[in-house]
Motif scaffolding. Structure first.
Motif, PDB file in Angstrom:
ATOM      1  N   UNK A   1       0.807  -1.216   0.000  1.00  0.00           N
ATOM      2  CA  UNK A   1       0.000   0.000   0.000  1.00  0.00           C
ATOM      3  C   UNK A   1       0.838   1.264   0.000  1.00  0.00           C
ATOM      4  N   UNK A   2       2.143   1.136   0.386  1.00  0.00           N
ATOM      5  CA  UNK A   2       3.003   2.330   0.368  1.00  0.00           C
ATOM      6  C   UNK A   2       3.186   2.860  -1.056  1.00  0.00           C
ATOM      7  N   UNK A   3       2.951   2.009  -2.049  1.00  0.00           N
ATOM      8  CA  UNK A   3       3.102   2.455  -3.436  1.00  0.00           C
ATOM      9  C   UNK A   3       1.818   3.116  -3.961  1.00  0.00           C
ATOM     10  N   UNK A   4       0.780   3.125  -3.129  1.00  0.00           N
ATOM     11  CA  UNK A   4      -0.452   3.765  -3.557  1.00  0.00           C
ATOM     12  C   UNK A   4      -1.576   2.783  -3.787  1.00  0.00           C
ATOM     13  N   UNK A   5      -2.755   3.325  -4.041  1.00  0.00           N
ATOM     14  CA  UNK A   5      -3.924   2.474  -4.247  1.00  0.00           C
ATOM     15  C   UNK A   5      -3.828   1.740  -5.579  1.00  0.00           C
ATOM     16  N   UNK A   6      -3.243   2.386  -6.563  1.00  0.00           N
ATOM     17  CA  UNK A   6      -3.036   1.754  -7.866  1.00  0.00           C
ATOM     18  C   UNK A   6      -1.578   1.999  -8.240  1.00  0.00           C
ATOM     19  N   UNK A   7      -0.777   0.963  -8.194  1.00  0.00           N
ATOM     20  CA  UNK A   7       0.666   1.121  -8.390  1.00  0.00           C
ATOM     21  C   UNK A   7       0.945   1.430  -9.856  1.00  0.00           C
ATOM     22  N   UNK A   8       1.605   2.542 -10.065  1.00  0.00           N
ATOM     23  CA  UNK A   8       2.009   2.949 -11.410  1.00  0.00           C
ATOM     24  C   UNK A   8       3.523   3.135 -11.365  1.00  0.00           C
TER      25      UNK A   8
ATOM     26  N   UNK B   1      -4.168   7.506   3.113  1.00  0.00           N
ATOM     27  CA  UNK B   1      -3.623   7.638   4.461  1.00  0.00           C
ATOM     28  C   UNK B   1      -3.024   6.327   4.948  1.00  0.00           C
ATOM     29  N   UNK B   2      -3.638   5.195   4.574  1.00  0.00           N
ATOM     30  CA  UNK B   2      -3.093   3.899   4.998  1.00  0.00           C
ATOM     31  C   UNK B   2      -1.661   3.741   4.499  1.00  0.00           C
ATOM     32  N   UNK B   3      -1.457   4.018   3.217  1.00  0.00           N
ATOM     33  CA  UNK B   3      -0.123   3.888   2.639  1.00  0.00           C
ATOM     34  C   UNK B   3       0.856   4.876   3.254  1.00  0.00           C
ATOM     35  N   UNK B   4       0.379   6.093   3.499  1.00  0.00           N
ATOM     36  CA  UNK B   4       1.263   7.101   4.092  1.00  0.00           C
ATOM     37  C   UNK B   4       1.699   6.689   5.494  1.00  0.00           C
ATOM     38  N   UNK B   5       0.775   6.150   6.265  1.00  0.00           N
ATOM     39  CA  UNK B   5       1.132   5.734   7.617  1.00  0.00           C
ATOM     40  C   UNK B   5       2.105   4.561   7.595  1.00  0.00           C
TER      41      UNK B   5
ATOM     42  N   UNK C   1       2.107  -8.118   0.163  1.00  0.00           N
ATOM     43  CA  UNK C   1       1.120  -8.004  -0.896  1.00  0.00           C
ATOM     44  C   UNK C   1      -0.280  -8.227  -0.340  1.00  0.00           C
ATOM     45  N   UNK C   2      -1.229  -8.296  -1.239  1.00  0.00           N
ATOM     46  CA  UNK C   2      -2.636  -8.473  -0.837  1.00  0.00           C
ATOM     47  C   UNK C   2      -2.835  -9.929  -0.422  1.00  0.00           C
ATOM     48  N   UNK C   3      -3.139 -10.130   0.856  1.00  0.00           N
ATOM     49  CA  UNK C   3      -3.155 -11.489   1.391  1.00  0.00           C
ATOM     50  C   UNK C   3      -4.494 -12.172   1.103  1.00  0.00           C
TER      51      UNK C   3
END
Lengths: 326, 392
Positions: free
Chosen positions: B114-121, B135-139, B164-166
């Protein structure tokens, strides 16, 4: 419950004014009063100014100490669920209230959900035929609570016992309301317990409905497993499926469980719970204005009796504090 | 050979129980779970695990709870706090306590892709400079930096895993797939060809076991299935386990349209999104205003009747009808597919391990689904012992 639900609900009703807030932790009462911008924080019930109604929201394990002073001041009392830790306590509170000529109510808010009323009306009209089976489940594996070790639900004494006490009253009372249950018989009750704290209760038995019909039921509340969350009332011509959320839809299904149609709620989203809370308070206040007399239904006596019997059906705990009771 | 003492902090969370169960079978390790209270600890104790209760955020309590633990897996994350600031304080306190433990420990800290964002580009996001748009990724990113700073002065070694997404029994991705697989509006973008960044919970445990036995170089790693799975593979694994039909594919043109939408959204600053949403709100206002202030409509009708201009009155009625229809259509709009389904693969080093997802996990998922998807299981409940979620 008070800060998140009751205060906002009451603040939105012109016929209510919040006069004071009391908590054994005076700082907490002051903080709540300040945050909500209502009433004032008082240091003891004895110094409280006169009022018409009182909301009792202390944990059920600490309720007895509060109920006495409230009744002595002849304040009508609306109690958060569960009403009492045991059936005996429930009956004691009711007797004391009647002696003091005060009216009691219980916060079994799901009675006022649109879904509950819709389902009850559909069944009462007999559109699907007589009820043949009732199934109800609620809960999931507890994942994280964000609470520390002193959380009241982590204490068997303060919480009243476990998930059946915390979640069970709402679910079982909702089933009783929808189906018009007059009596029940528990054939089998199984609980998963650790050091006096109960994590799961599954029950099978029979309900007696108005008219005398006996109907088999199964019920589970759990913190151990993800379960189906809902109430299913099976009738001879189909079944009703009722979700547990305040804005749940009622599904009318055929005999195979395939959805035929859905009846949505009148109000959706967060407003639906507050609408139910407000209806609950208005009903209680109207009752207090009419009479100090109240019925077993008003205090959820049948619900307390059911839960009490589930806990009493446990076998003695094993030496290490665990128990799987049947 | 003495067993390695391993502690799972946050043992009662999403992944913790599975780590306990799986790692406990490895005799090279002695497992202990740490929970904050008796409610989260209870199910794990009933399942037979060694659980201690206490708060790691308190340094003296942490030292006592983790006294003999050589490897500490921190999969805890603050929850239930009244504010985000409180949650951050809680998470930082846990990291500080771990940093201040005596001795030299090995810490495995769970972060998130999630640190890379909601949609990783990957055109915008790099391993070294992730740019979370939520905010989740930022935290999560903040906590990574905080940990690295706090651990600098300690003798501990830390490995940060961007999970990753578990998916799997009891996990949110599987729950999402299983709850929505019958919804005809839920389509799999690009037919599921994209790399998923998903990781089966069994593979999470395999990765941790691999680290505990054979410590990697301290640093930050992404964790996904090994070998990597596409979204089609992840979705089909779930639907096949319950005997359901595969989720239908979204057409490539629609997939490209949604992909651009999510990437544009992820790339926009908060100020830009605020402006755009305000414009949308203003445009919706004629309908919203008239709905909220019906006296306006009543006044308009009176004025038009008074003027006796039939043509104008009919045009106004037609406009009101258009507003009503527009509202109804908006309410029936196609669901927005989740942003993560359009992500590129997470950039940067992937943790190497041997994946172990197998038939046992298929059965566990099917059993789990049977319990929550319908009421039949309630009738049979309590007849025999059920396994704890994801823990057979």
């Amino acid at each position: 419950m008070v800060e998140t639900y009751h205060l906002p609900a009451l603040s939105g009703l012109r016929e209510f004014r919040i006069a004071w807030i009391y908590d054994k932790d005076h700082q907490r009462a002051k903080a709540l009063s300040s945050a909500a911008g209502v009433g004032k924080a008082i240091g003891s019930l004895e110094e409280a100014p006169e009022t018409d109604l009182v909301l009792i929201a202390v944990p059920v394990g600490a309720r007895r100490a509060v109920v006495g002073p409230v009744f002595a001041r002849t304040w009508h009392a609306f109690c958060e669920k569960p009403f009492a830790a045991t059936l005996r306590d429930h009956e004691d509170f009711v007797a004391a209230a009647r002696r003091s000529r005060v009216r009691l109510g219980v916060g079994l808010v799901r009675r006022h959900y649109t879904s509950t009323q819709t389902a009850r009306n559909l069944l009462a009209a007999g559109l699907l035929g007589p009820i043949v089976q009732v199934l109800a489940g609620e809960g999931s594996r507890v994942r994280r609570t964000g609470r520390s070790a002193d959380w009241y639900q982590a204490s068997a004494q303060e919480s009243g016992g476990g998930v059946l006490f915390e979640t069970g009253p709402h679910l079982i009372d909702q089933v009783f309301t929808i189906c018009g249950v007059e009596r029940y018989q528990i054939d089998r009750c199984r609980q998963q317990v650790w050091e006096g704290l109960e994590f799961e209760t599954s029950v099978r038995g029979r309900f007696q409905l108005s008219g005398g019909t006996a109907v088999p039921f199964a019920f589970v509340v759990t913190r151990l497993h993800d379960t189906y969350n809902g109430i299913v009332v099976r009738c001879t011509n189909g079944e009703l499926r009722i979700g547990l959320a305040p804005d749940a839809t009622v599904e009318i299904c055929d005999r195979e469980g395939k959805v035929v149609t859905r009846i949505p709620p009148r109000i959706t989203g967060g407003r639906s719970l507050f609408a139910a809370l407000q209806a609950e308070w208005q009903e209680f206040a109207a009752g207090c204005a009419r009479s100090v007399d109240f019925s077993d239904w008003d205090t959820g006596l049948l619900t307390t009796a059911f839960i009490d019997e589930c806990y009493r059906s446990q076998v003695a705990a094993l030496p290490d504090g665990t128990g799987t009771a049947q | 050979m003495t067993a390695t003492q391993v502690a799972i902090v946050g043992a009662g969370g999403q992944v913790g129980p599975y780590l306990l169960k799986y790692l406990s079978t490895d005799q090279r390790m002695q497992l202990r779970g740490i929970c904050r209270n008796a409610v989260t600890a209870g199910p794990l104790r009933i399942a037979g695990f060694d659980i201690r209760c206490g708060t790691i955020a308190d340094p003296s309590s942490a030292e006592s709870l983790l006294a003999d633990c050589e490897v500490i897996v921190n999969c805890a994350a603050a929850s239930g706090m009244a504010t985000g600031a409180q949650a951050r304080q809680q998470d930082e306190a846990v990291v500080r306590s771990l940093a201040r433990l005596p001795g030299a420990r090995r810490i495995i800290h769970f972060s998130s892709v999630g640190v890379y964002g909601t949609c990783i580009d990957v055109r915008r996001n790099t391993f070294g400079q992730p740019r979370p748009d939520w905010s989740y990724g930022r935290e999560k990113l903040h906590l990574e930096g905080y940990l690295l700073r706090e651990f600098k002065a300690s003798r501990h070694e830390a490995i940060i895993l961007r999970m990753g997404h578990v998916y799997g029994a009891g996990q949110w991705v599987s729950r999402r797939v299983l709850d929505t697989h019958r919804d005809p509006q839920r389509l799999l973008p690009f037919g599921g060809r994209l790399s998923s960044n998903a990781v089966h919970v069994r593979n999470v445990a395999a990765a941790i076991r691999g680290l505990a036995a054979d410590w990697a170089r301290p640093g930050i790693y992404n964790v996904a299935d090994s070998p990597p799975s596409s979204w089609r593979e992840v979705f089909d694994w779930n639907t096949e386990a319950i005997g359901a039909r595969p989720v239908e594919s979204m057409s490539d043109p629609d997939s490209r349209r949604w992909s651009e939408y999510h990437r544009r959204s992820a790339a926009r600053s908060l100020a830009s999104r605020l402006g755009s949403e305000l414009v949308s709100w203003v445009r919706s206002q004629p309908r919203g205003f008239i709905t909220a202030v019906p006296a306006v409509k009543a006044l308009g009708v009176e004025v038009l009747e008074g003027l006796r201009l039939e043509r104008l009155e009919r045009r106004a009625q037609m406009q009101m009808q258009r507003l009503k229809i527009g509202g109804a259509l908006a309410a029936d709009a196609t669901l927005t597919p989740e942003a993560y389904l359009f992500s590129d693969g997470a950039p940067g080093p992937q943790l190497a391990y041997r994946g172990e997802r197998g038939d046992e996990e298929v059965r566990a998922l099917a059993d789990w689904y049977a319990r929550f998807s319908g009421p039949e299981a309630i009738w049979r409940w309590g007849i025999s012992d059920l396994p704890l979620e994801g823990v057979s």
